[in-house]
Design a protein around this motif. Structure first.
Motif, PDB file in Angstrom:
ATOM      1  N   ASP A 135      72.739  38.429  43.156  1.00 57.96           N
ATOM      2  CA  ASP A 135      72.956  37.091  43.696  1.00 57.96           C
ATOM      3  C   ASP A 135      72.419  36.070  42.698  1.00 57.96           C
ATOM      4  OD1 ASP A 135      70.118  36.431  44.260  1.00 57.96           O
ATOM      5  OD2 ASP A 135      70.297  37.986  45.795  1.00 57.96           O
ATOM      6  N   PRO A 136      72.700  34.772  42.899  1.00 52.05           N
ATOM      7  CA  PRO A 136      72.242  33.756  41.939  1.00 52.05           C
ATOM      8  C   PRO A 136      70.719  33.735  41.739  1.00 52.05           C
ATOM      9  CG  PRO A 136      73.917  32.831  43.363  1.00 52.05           C
ATOM     10  CD  PRO A 136      73.577  34.180  43.925  1.00 52.05           C
ATOM     11  N   ILE A 137      69.962  33.955  42.804  1.00 54.75           N
ATOM     12  CA  ILE A 137      68.504  33.958  42.690  1.00 54.75           C
ATOM     13  C   ILE A 137      68.044  35.139  41.840  1.00 54.75           C
ATOM     14  CG2 ILE A 137      66.324  34.136  43.967  1.00 54.75           C
ATOM     15  CD1 ILE A 137      67.887  32.841  46.366  1.00 54.75           C
ATOM     16  N   GLY A 138      68.588  36.319  42.123  1.00 52.99           N
ATOM     17  CA  GLY A 138      68.249  37.505  41.345  1.00 52.99           C
ATOM     18  C   GLY A 138      68.596  37.353  39.880  1.00 52.99           C
TER      19      GLY A 138
ATOM     20  N   THR B 167      77.301  37.057  43.208  1.00 59.15           N
ATOM     21  CA  THR B 167      77.890  36.923  44.532  1.00 59.15           C
ATOM     22  C   THR B 167      76.805  36.582  45.544  1.00 59.15           C
ATOM     23  OG1 THR B 167      79.293  37.979  46.204  1.00 59.15           O
ATOM     24  CG2 THR B 167      77.690  39.395  45.091  1.00 59.15           C
ATOM     25  N   THR B 168      77.215  36.016  46.653  1.00 57.53           N
ATOM     26  CA  THR B 168      76.309  35.817  47.786  1.00 57.53           C
ATOM     27  C   THR B 168      76.776  36.660  48.969  1.00 57.53           C
ATOM     28  OG1 THR B 168      77.550  33.868  48.516  1.00 57.53           O
ATOM     29  CG2 THR B 168      75.651  33.485  47.063  1.00 57.53           C
TER      30      THR B 168
ATOM     31  N   CYS C 239      82.787  33.358  46.876  1.00 54.65           N
ATOM     32  CA  CYS C 239      81.744  32.951  47.824  1.00 54.65           C
ATOM     33  C   CYS C 239      80.581  32.296  47.093  1.00 54.65           C
ATOM     34  CB  CYS C 239      81.288  34.113  48.703  1.00 54.65           C
ATOM     35  SG  CYS C 239      80.480  35.458  47.862  1.00 54.65           S
ATOM     36  N   CYS C 240      80.350  32.693  45.859  1.00 53.76           N
ATOM     37  CA  CYS C 240      79.303  32.077  45.049  1.00 53.76           C
ATOM     38  C   CYS C 240      79.661  30.614  44.734  1.00 53.76           C
ATOM     39  CB  CYS C 240      79.121  32.889  43.766  1.00 53.76           C
ATOM     40  SG  CYS C 240      77.557  32.621  42.948  1.00 53.76           S
ATOM     41  N   PHE C 241      80.910  30.386  44.366  1.00 57.30           N
ATOM     42  CA  PHE C 241      81.356  29.008  44.102  1.00 57.30           C
ATOM     43  C   PHE C 241      81.251  28.142  45.354  1.00 57.30           C
ATOM     44  CE2 PHE C 241      83.395  30.596  40.215  1.00 57.30           C
ATOM     45  CZ  PHE C 241      83.050  29.574  39.341  1.00 57.30           C
TER      46      PHE C 241
END
Length: 144
Positions: A134-137, A115-116, A8-10
């Motif tokens: 998550d990517p932001i974290g 992951t998102t 889901c991240c990709f």
């Protein structure tokens, strides 16, 4: 530093960008990808990423995501140990496919699992020996 991005991240940059959260996660994920390309992070790939990607009905997305395999420093194949770890993770209420992703990250000794997926993010404290965010974290943490 080893990082594992789940499927889901990709896919996040391909999602509808009209929501602020999705746009911010997409930007963060694209920055992480650039850092992977530059060699700042070691990407972990897995057979379950290949499997999920093969099921994507959208050819262009499938091809774009598949290109990331060449940037990986570690590639995890299915095996008994992966399946055992995934079974334990699944007992914590995490879906089967997500459990396989997490098991691959654990097996590879990844430092981070990105992951998102809100279902996974709500259960981060249940998984030992792996930092899930998550990517932001992730960007916030590594920037400090």
């Amino acid at each position: 530093m080893k990082i594992y991005l789940d499927y889901c991240c990709f896919n996040r940059p391909f999602d509808d960008q009209s929501q602020l959260r999705i746009r911010l996660e997409s930007e963060a994920k694209l920055q992480i990808q650039e850092d992977i390309r530059l060699g700042s992070y070691n990407l972990v790939w897995s057979y379950i990423l290949d499997y999920e990607n093969s099921k994507n009905p959208l050819r262009e997305r499938r091809e774009q995501i598949a290109k990331w395999r060449k940037y990986s420093k570690t590639d995890i194949d299915e095996g008994d140990e992966i399946l055992k770890i995934a079974a334990i993770v699944k007992l914590k209420g995490i879906k089967k496919v997500d459990s396989l992703h997490i098991a691959c990250a654990i097996k590879s000794s990844a430092d981070y699992f990105l992951t998102t997926d809100d279902g996974i993010l709500k259960k981060t404290t249940l998984i030992q020996n792996l930092k899930i965010t998550d990517p932001i974290g992730f960007i916030k943490e590594v920037s400090e």
